[in-house]
Enzyme design. Structure first.
Site, PDB file in Angstrom:
ATOM      1  N   CYS A 130     -10.463-155.327  24.329  1.00  0.00           N
ATOM      2  CA  CYS A 130      -9.009-155.434  24.193  1.00  0.00           C
ATOM      3  C   CYS A 130      -8.641-155.443  22.719  1.00  0.00           C
ATOM      4  O   CYS A 130      -9.286-156.133  21.921  1.00  0.00           O
ATOM      5  CB  CYS A 130      -8.529-156.721  24.866  1.00  0.00           C
ATOM      6  SG  CYS A 130      -6.756-156.985  24.771  1.00  0.00           S
ATOM      7  N   HIS A 167      -5.438-153.943  33.547  1.00  0.00           N
ATOM      8  CA  HIS A 167      -5.594-154.682  32.291  1.00  0.00           C
ATOM      9  C   HIS A 167      -4.238-154.857  31.597  1.00  0.00           C
ATOM     10  O   HIS A 167      -3.887-155.961  31.169  1.00  0.00           O
ATOM     11  CB  HIS A 167      -6.584-153.918  31.396  1.00  0.00           C
ATOM     12  CG  HIS A 167      -6.846-154.546  30.073  1.00  0.00           C
ATOM     13  ND1 HIS A 167      -8.068-155.080  29.733  1.00  0.00           N
ATOM     14  CD2 HIS A 167      -6.058-154.718  28.980  1.00  0.00           C
ATOM     15  CE1 HIS A 167      -8.007-155.552  28.496  1.00  0.00           C
ATOM     16  NE2 HIS A 167      -6.796-155.336  28.020  1.00  0.00           N
ATOM     17  N   GLU A 168      -3.475-153.768  31.495  1.00  0.00           N
ATOM     18  CA  GLU A 168      -2.183-153.836  30.793  1.00  0.00           C
ATOM     19  C   GLU A 168      -1.159-154.658  31.574  1.00  0.00           C
ATOM     20  O   GLU A 168      -0.376-155.407  30.983  1.00  0.00           O
ATOM     21  CB  GLU A 168      -1.655-152.430  30.493  1.00  0.00           C
ATOM     22  CG  GLU A 168      -2.554-151.589  29.603  1.00  0.00           C
ATOM     23  CD  GLU A 168      -3.058-152.289  28.351  1.00  0.00           C
ATOM     24  OE1 GLU A 168      -2.340-153.143  27.790  1.00  0.00           O
ATOM     25  OE2 GLU A 168      -4.190-152.000  27.931  1.00  0.00           O
ATOM     26  N   HIS A 228      -1.583-158.217  30.926  1.00  0.00           N
ATOM     27  CA  HIS A 228      -0.924-158.642  29.676  1.00  0.00           C
ATOM     28  C   HIS A 228       0.528-159.040  29.930  1.00  0.00           C
ATOM     29  O   HIS A 228       1.029-160.000  29.340  1.00  0.00           O
ATOM     30  CB  HIS A 228      -0.944-157.524  28.631  1.00  0.00           C
ATOM     31  CG  HIS A 228      -2.181-157.470  27.812  1.00  0.00           C
ATOM     32  ND1 HIS A 228      -2.612-158.496  27.003  1.00  0.00           N
ATOM     33  CD2 HIS A 228      -3.100-156.485  27.664  1.00  0.00           C
ATOM     34  CE1 HIS A 228      -3.731-158.151  26.395  1.00  0.00           C
ATOM     35  NE2 HIS A 228      -4.051-156.933  26.786  1.00  0.00           N
TER      36      HIS A 228
END
Length: 152
Positions: A88, A130-131, A134
């Site tokens: 990341c 993953h995004e 966030h």
């Protein structure tokens, strides 16, 4: 266009739930463009707005198949499971194995306010998950096993 400094682990914005985008304004378009510029400058495959210090639900992803911009993205379907190594931009020099859905379907808005639905698998599915993590204040290291520190 502008390249922003990527916010790193320890910054409280990375632990916040990002705010939904209510209206797509010229500033939101500029945000998407700056996010893409930043992602490419850092040689990333994805970037979420909180990673440049902006608490908005927007992501950009490019795993080599072209740029995808998504506003208010959400995962609407998942299937399968696989473990793979992730890193990341906000956690430099660290990698770990993360279990994620093998396939996902993601829904969001494009820069024109049109709803788009994207089925994804492999690296694209992983990048979306993953995004979107966030945007929900979750870093990959919270889900990872076998965490390894690499040189910066």
């Amino acid at each position: 266009m502008a390249v922003y400094k990527v916010v790193e682990i320890g910054d409280p914005i990375l632990k916040e739930i990002a705010k939904p985008i209510k209206e797509i304004t010229p500033n939101i378009i500029k945000l998407l463009e700056n996010m893409a510029d930043t992602m490419y400058a850092y040689n990333g495959v994805g970037l979420a707005a909180p990673q440049i210090g902006v608490s908005k639900r927007a992501i950009v992803v490019d795993v080599g198949e072209g740029l995808i911009e998504l506003i208010n993205p959400e995962i609407i379907e998942v299937s399968g499971e696989e473990k793979d190594i992730e890193g990341c931009l906000s956690v430099p020099g660290v990698q770990g194995e993360v279990v994620r859905a093998k396939k996902v379907t993601v829904k969001g808005l494009n820069r024109y306010g049109e709803e788009i639905v994207i089925p994804a698998e492999g690296l694209l599915a992983r990048a979306f998950q993953h995004e979107i993590d966030h945007l929900n204040g979750i870093l990959f290291v919270e889900k990872a096993d076998n965490i390894v520190r690499k040189g910066r």
